[in-house]
Design a protein around this motif. Structure first.
Motif, PDB file in Angstrom:
ATOM      1  N   UNK A  15       7.254  -1.551  -1.756  1.00 57.08           N
ATOM      2  CA  UNK A  15       8.629  -2.717  -2.629  1.00 57.08           C
ATOM      3  C   UNK A  15       9.958  -1.410  -2.205  1.00 57.08           C
ATOM      4  N   UNK A  16       9.045  -0.293  -2.905  1.00 58.20           N
ATOM      5  CA  UNK A  16      10.545   0.782  -2.805  1.00 58.20           C
ATOM      6  C   UNK A  16      11.148   0.681  -1.445  1.00 58.20           C
ATOM      7  N   UNK A  17      10.525   0.640  -0.196  1.00 60.21           N
ATOM      8  CA  UNK A  17      10.688   0.754   0.703  1.00 60.21           C
ATOM      9  C   UNK A  17      10.924  -0.680   1.844  1.00 60.21           C
ATOM     10  N   UNK A  18      11.406  -2.068   0.790  1.00 61.26           N
ATOM     11  CA  UNK A  18      11.273  -3.000   1.266  1.00 61.26           C
ATOM     12  C   UNK A  18      10.432  -3.566   2.801  1.00 61.26           C
ATOM     13  N   UNK A  19       9.008  -2.948   2.226  1.00 64.84           N
ATOM     14  CA  UNK A  19       8.629  -3.484   3.409  1.00 64.84           C
ATOM     15  C   UNK A  19       7.329  -4.705   2.271  1.00 64.84           C
ATOM     16  N   UNK A  20       7.139  -6.040   3.273  1.00 69.14           N
ATOM     17  CA  UNK A  20       6.092  -6.461   2.437  1.00 69.14           C
ATOM     18  C   UNK A  20       4.579  -5.590   1.917  1.00 69.14           C
ATOM     19  N   UNK A  21       4.178  -5.588   1.125  1.00 71.46           N
ATOM     20  CA  UNK A  21       3.370  -5.096   0.183  1.00 71.46           C
ATOM     21  C   UNK A  21       2.337  -6.148   0.937  1.00 71.46           C
ATOM     22  N   UNK A  22       2.007  -6.935   1.285  1.00 63.35           N
ATOM     23  CA  UNK A  22       0.947  -7.792   1.086  1.00 63.35           C
ATOM     24  C   UNK A  22       0.562  -7.233   2.846  1.00 63.35           C
ATOM     25  N   UNK A  23       1.491  -6.866   4.157  1.00 62.22           N
ATOM     26  CA  UNK A  23       1.151  -6.206   4.996  1.00 62.22           C
ATOM     27  C   UNK A  23       1.305  -4.896   4.845  1.00 62.22           C
ATOM     28  N   UNK A  24       1.636  -3.867   4.297  1.00 59.44           N
ATOM     29  CA  UNK A  24       1.398  -2.623   3.956  1.00 59.44           C
ATOM     30  C   UNK A  24       0.183  -2.187   3.785  1.00 59.44           C
ATOM     31  N   UNK A  25      -0.415  -3.531   2.079  1.00 61.48           N
ATOM     32  CA  UNK A  25      -2.530  -3.275   1.528  1.00 61.48           C
ATOM     33  C   UNK A  25      -2.895  -3.329   3.513  1.00 61.48           C
ATOM     34  N   UNK A  26      -2.542  -4.506   3.825  1.00 59.92           N
ATOM     35  CA  UNK A  26      -3.460  -5.262   4.970  1.00 59.92           C
ATOM     36  C   UNK A  26      -3.777  -4.088   6.353  1.00 59.92           C
TER      37      UNK A  26
END
Length: 75
Positions: A15-26
Motif C-alpha cells: 500500500x505504501x508503494x502503491x502496489x496491489x496488496x493482493x498481487x504482492x501477497x500472491x
C-alpha cells in the motif's frame, strides 16, 4: 514470524508503494511460499526470491538482508 504477520507486512508495504496488496501477497506466496528463509536452487533468496547480484541495487548488502521480510518486500 508467522504467515499472517508476513501477509500483513506485505500488505502494508504494498500500500505504501502503491502496489496491489493482493498481487504482492500472491507473488510472495508463489515465489517462496511466504517463507522469508527460502533459497531457490538458483540461489534466489527471501520472500520475493531476489538474486544476490540484484540485491545491491536495492540496498541489500548482507546475506541476512535477503531474509529480512521488510527489506526483501521493499526491494
Amino acid at each position: 514470524m508467522d504467515t499472517n504477520t508476513i501477509k500483513a507486512l506485505i500488505v502494508t508495504i504494498a500500500q505504501e508503494l502503491a502496489v496491489d496488496p493482493r498481487m504482492a501477497v500472491a507473488l510472495a506466496k508463489v515465489e517462496s511460499g511466504l517463507n522469508p528463509d527460502a533459497v531457490s536452487s538458483a540461489g534466489a533468496r527471501g520472500l520475493f526470491q531476489l538474486m544476490p547480484v540484484v540485491g545491491p541495487r536495492y540496498g541489500l548488502m548482507t546475506a541476512s538482508d535477503y531474509h529480512n521480510p521488510a527489506k526483501n518486500t521493499r526491494a
